[in-house]
Design a protein around this motif. Structure first.
Motif, PDB file in Angstrom:
ATOM      1  N   LEU A   1     -69.852  24.051  28.893  1.00 19.59           N
ATOM      2  CA  LEU A   1     -68.975  23.212  28.082  1.00 19.59           C
ATOM      3  C   LEU A   1     -68.155  22.235  28.917  1.00 19.59           C
ATOM      4  CD1 LEU A   1     -67.466  25.926  25.673  1.00 19.59           C
ATOM      5  CD2 LEU A   1     -69.144  24.185  25.062  1.00 19.59           C
TER       6      LEU A   1
ATOM      7  N   PRO B   1     -64.893  19.720  23.746  1.00 14.29           N
ATOM      8  CA  PRO B   1     -65.365  20.890  24.506  1.00 14.29           C
ATOM      9  C   PRO B   1     -64.214  21.716  25.053  1.00 14.29           C
ATOM     10  CG  PRO B   1     -66.540  18.907  25.176  1.00 14.29           C
ATOM     11  CD  PRO B   1     -65.483  18.475  24.218  1.00 14.29           C
TER      12      PRO B   1
ATOM     13  N   SER C   1     -65.407  24.093  14.640  1.00 16.87           N
ATOM     14  CA  SER C   1     -65.369  23.983  16.090  1.00 16.87           C
ATOM     15  C   SER C   1     -66.401  22.986  16.607  1.00 16.87           C
ATOM     16  CB  SER C   1     -65.575  25.347  16.750  1.00 16.87           C
ATOM     17  OG  SER C   1     -66.910  25.742  16.595  1.00 16.87           O
ATOM     18  N   SER C   2     -67.398  22.683  15.802  1.00 19.40           N
ATOM     19  CA  SER C   2     -68.359  21.684  16.260  1.00 19.40           C
ATOM     20  C   SER C   2     -67.713  20.302  16.309  1.00 19.40           C
ATOM     21  CB  SER C   2     -69.589  21.677  15.358  1.00 19.40           C
ATOM     22  OG  SER C   2     -69.177  21.336  14.048  1.00 19.40           O
TER      23      SER C   2
ATOM     24  N   SER D   1     -64.552  28.620  10.839  1.00 16.89           N
ATOM     25  CA  SER D   1     -64.062  28.036  12.082  1.00 16.89           C
ATOM     26  C   SER D   1     -65.238  27.624  12.958  1.00 16.89           C
ATOM     27  CB  SER D   1     -63.141  29.006  12.818  1.00 16.89           C
ATOM     28  OG  SER D   1     -63.889  30.086  13.310  1.00 16.89           O
ATOM     29  N   GLY D   2     -66.365  28.303  12.802  1.00  9.52           N
ATOM     30  CA  GLY D   2     -67.553  27.894  13.546  1.00  9.52           C
ATOM     31  C   GLY D   2     -67.960  26.485  13.176  1.00  9.52           C
TER      32      GLY D   2
ATOM     33  N   MET E   1     -64.657  19.943  17.439  1.00 10.52           N
ATOM     34  CA  MET E   1     -63.623  19.980  18.483  1.00 10.52           C
ATOM     35  C   MET E   1     -64.140  19.412  19.796  1.00 10.52           C
ATOM     36  SD  MET E   1     -62.198  23.791  18.144  1.00 10.52           S
ATOM     37  CE  MET E   1     -61.264  24.355  16.738  1.00 10.52           C
TER      38      MET E   1
ATOM     39  N   ARG F   1     -61.158  22.133  23.801  1.00 15.02           N
ATOM     40  CA  ARG F   1     -60.554  22.950  22.744  1.00 15.02           C
ATOM     41  C   ARG F   1     -61.473  24.088  22.344  1.00 15.02           C
ATOM     42  NH1 ARG F   1     -57.703  20.283  17.804  1.00 15.02           N
ATOM     43  NH2 ARG F   1     -57.245  22.480  17.526  1.00 15.02           N
ATOM     44  N   ARG F   2     -62.765  23.808  22.334  1.00 15.19           N
ATOM     45  CA  ARG F   2     -63.710  24.866  21.991  1.00 15.19           C
ATOM     46  C   ARG F   2     -63.651  25.996  23.009  1.00 15.19           C
ATOM     47  NH1 ARG F   2     -69.339  22.177  21.227  1.00 15.19           N
ATOM     48  NH2 ARG F   2     -70.134  24.312  21.256  1.00 15.19           N
TER      49      ARG F   2
ATOM     50  N   LYS G   1     -60.398  27.930  22.669  1.00 15.70           N
ATOM     51  CA  LYS G   1     -60.443  28.724  21.445  1.00 15.70           C
ATOM     52  C   LYS G   1     -61.333  29.956  21.651  1.00 15.70           C
ATOM     53  CE  LYS G   1     -61.356  28.109  16.525  1.00 15.70           C
ATOM     54  NZ  LYS G   1     -62.558  28.930  16.394  1.00 15.70           N
ATOM     55  N   ARG G   2     -62.460  29.741  22.287  1.00  9.05           N
ATOM     56  CA  ARG G   2     -63.395  30.837  22.524  1.00  9.05           C
ATOM     57  C   ARG G   2     -62.762  31.923  23.415  1.00  9.05           C
ATOM     58  NH1 ARG G   2     -65.424  34.351  21.477  1.00  9.05           N
ATOM     59  NH2 ARG G   2     -67.216  35.365  22.409  1.00  9.05           N
TER      60      ARG G   2
END
Lengths: 446, 207
Positions: A130, A59, A54-55, A50-51, A57, A61-62, A65-66
């Motif tokens: 972000l 910002p 996520s790049s 997922s890492g 995605m 959504r990141r 998610k985080r």
């Protein structure tokens, strides 16, 4: 060290509010059973994958998610707060007095958690790196929906429904909806505009059913907006005319009645109480208010038919709701001013003079009186007392009462009367009796 | 209250206000109605400050009267429109004023609007009566003709200026209040007021 303090603050106030209405114990840590060990071992691998994803995605959504990940990580302070709260709600549904009360506690929790996330350094990378400053709040809001409302959605639905059933509101709503469904648009106040046909009603019903599947109050509201636009389009297509609220509100009432979905009532409640308060002023807030209004009209349909106006009871509920909303918004400014008390000195010869005193919630009437005596330079304070004066009453306050608390209580009433704190001479009984005697009104004592 | 919150930083301040439309004939107030005509937004620029208005229309029929509070709550301004040829509509505006003052106090900017000035020959509400009534309740009076698009832009501009003044006064007050409470010590303390003349009506405000 500063951060630790802050953490403690948030935790403290959280416990206060979850514990406020319930006798049950505050949330306790629950350790995962053995079954959690295996997924946990796998988690590391998933995280790597997922890492990478996520790049790709956005910002936003990141960030969401985080935050969602952090909320599930009980070793973080944020994660333990969220997880404890969720299990607390799941296990202690019965501790709220009403659906509204329940939803407001949830809203309060989300707002507090947003404030915590903005201050804490638990988020890594920090959200500021972000998301542009002016969008942070809405991203946090979205994240809170995901962390809190998503796992609790079914619990909330069941709880709201149970409240409705136990109060008898559900049965009454069903009856009134069934009755309202038999009415022609004109009987609901529609004047001229052409209503949606059964096909369109079915389409709208379908949208409402989809709305029920969502946990995000914002997404629900956006579906409600689509329904409202559809109703408008139909009204206008059929006439070529433009319509304002005079025509729209009755038409929306008609549509809601035709859809015959008593569940819509709790949907509206859910959106109304959980939507980010900053959105209540916008278009979503407007149509949500209209939907709430339409539902209120239907709920009171039988009475309304008889009386042509809503019952005074409903008006009171609306007023209370109004008060609560405005009270919520004004919290910071009220805090700034809550230690002030305006007291008027009333003298027979000179009239009124007012002074603003700093009076804390725990200051007694006796203390306020001696303050007034000093401040107004009263030579004979033993003859004076503090009175609470409203339009038609005047009440001497006992020495051990707390004027600030009285003020707060008065302000919390659904309809605040105008009131004043007045420092003045106590009517002297010795002086009164001869006056009565003179009028010949005194009772003959044998 | 008066959510009239100024957003953003002090540099490019944007004000957001909510304005509610009440009374008879209010829908005439915005002639080029957009598609969704019961809610609209309006952006204005006043003395270099951006102002966003959210305008909430309400249903005027008697049967919807009880829903008033859910529409006008949190409003910074209210536009109350009557028809100058219809005395009854003016009476209804008076009832709304009473209710708004009771529920929202003095923080809401009230605009009383006499519409249809193009029909002045059929006027049933005198200019003097309307204007002196508005003054007596702390409202401002405006004359408009929705048909001729007269007076409407002025009405909105003026209302925005008034709401900005209210919001700015509130900010100042908030600033003062914060510094005062920060400096206050525990226990009882007295803040001196200017010596006050005896007010004409009821006595001093509390609150």
């Amino acid at each position: 060290p500063q951060r630790t303090n802050r953490n403690r603050d948030v935790g403290g106030s959280l416990q206060r509010h979850t514990g406020a209405n319930c006798d049950s114990a505050p949330p306790t840590l629950r350790l995962g059973g053995g079954s959690f060990i295996l997924p946990r071992a796998l988690k590391g691998r998933f995280r790597k994958v997922s890492g990478m994803l996520s790049s790709l995605m956005t910002p936003e959504r990141r960030a969401v998610k985080r935050i969602a990940e952090l909320s599930r990580d009980k070793s973080s302070y944020f994660g333990s707060l969220v997880q404890d709260y969720i299990s607390f709600v799941q296990e202690n549904r019965g501790c709220h007095t009403s659906g509204m009360d329940f939803l407001q506690t949830l809203r309060q929790f989300m707002t507090q958690m947003k404030a915590y996330l903005r201050q804490s350094s638990e988020l890594d990378p920090p959200i500021e790196s972000l998301i542009p400053e002016d969008q942070i709040d809405q991203v946090l809001e979205k994240a809170m929906h995901k962390c809190v409302l998503k796992p609790l959605k079914s619990v909330i639905e069941v709880a709201l429904h149970d409240f409705q059933v136990s109060s008898g509101a559900w049965q009454q709503l069903r009856e009134n909806l069934a009755l309202a469904k038999t009415k022609r648009p004109q009987e609901l106040g529609v004047d001229g505009a052409v209503p949606p046909d059964p096909v369109a009603i079915e389409k709208i019903r379908h949208k409402f059913l989809n709305m029920r599947k969502m946990y995000s109050p914002e997404k629900k509201v956006s579906l409600l907006l689509r329904v409202c636009k559809l109703i408008y389009t139909i009204m206008q297509d059929n006439s070529g005319r433009m319509y304002g609220a005079d025509d729209f509100l009755p038409m929306l009432t008609y549509v809601v009645a035709q859809c015959d979905m008593p569940q819509l009532d709790t949907e509206i409640q859910y959106m109304m109480e959980l939507l980010d308060p900053s959105l209540l002023q916008g278009e979503g807030g407007y149509y949500l208010t209209s939907a709430y209004g339409a539902m209120s009209l239907i709920k009171n349909f039988q009475e309304e038919q008889a009386a042509r106006v809503l019952s005074s009871e409903t008006r009171n509920t609306l007023h209370q709701w109004h008060r609560r909303r405005t009270a919520q918004r004004s919290v910071p400014s009220v805090d700034d001013f809550q230690n002030y008390l305006r007291v008027a000195l009333q003298e027979v010869d000179t009239g009124c003079t007012a002074k603003t005193l700093v009076v804390h919630p725990y200051t007694t009437t006796e203390e306020v009186c001696s303050l007034c005596a000093y401040k107004f330079k009263i030579p004979d304070p033993e003859n004076y007392a503090l009175f609470l004066v409203t339009e038609d009453t005047s009440q001497q306050l006992a020495p051990d009462t707390h004027p600030q608390r009285i003020k707060a209580e008065l302000h919390s009433r659904p309809r605040t009367q105008i009131f004043h704190f007045v420092y003045r001479k106590v009517p002297n009984l010795n002086l009164c009796i001869p006056a009565i005697m003179q009028n010949g009104n005194c009772l003959q004592v044998e | 209250m008066a959510a009239g919150g100024a957003g953003g930083n002090s540099g490019g301040k944007t004000y957001s206000f909510k304005v509610v439309l009440l009374g008879e004939g209010y829908k005439l107030i915005i002639p080029p109605l957009p598609l969704q005509a019961s809610f609209l937004t309006k952006k204005l620029n006043i003395t270099g400050k951006r102002v966003n208005l959210a305008i909430w229309d309400t249903a005027g029929q008697e049967r919807f009267h009880a829903l008033g509070p859910i529409y006008y709550r949190d409003s910074n301004g209210a536009i109350l429109v009557y028809d100058i040829t219809d005395e009854d509509s003016f009476q209804k505006v008076k009832n709304w004023v009473k209710e708004l003052r009771k529920m929202l106090g003095n923080e809401i900017c009230l605009c009383i609007v006499g519409n249809k000035i193009d029909l002045d020959k059929d006027r049933h509400v005198s200019v003097e009566e309307a204007e002196s009534y508005a003054e007596s309740v702390g409202a401002k009076h405006y004359h408009t003709s929705a048909k001729l698009n007269k007076g409407i832009e002025e009405l909105f501009l003026d209302l925005c200026k008034r709401m900005m003044e209210t919001a700015q006064a509130e900010e100042r007050l908030k600033g003062n209040g914060a510094s005062q409470s920060a400096s206050s010590r525990r226990g009882v303390q007295i803040v001196d007021d200017e010596p006050q003349a005896t007010p004409a009506g009821g006595c001093c405000s509390s609150g």
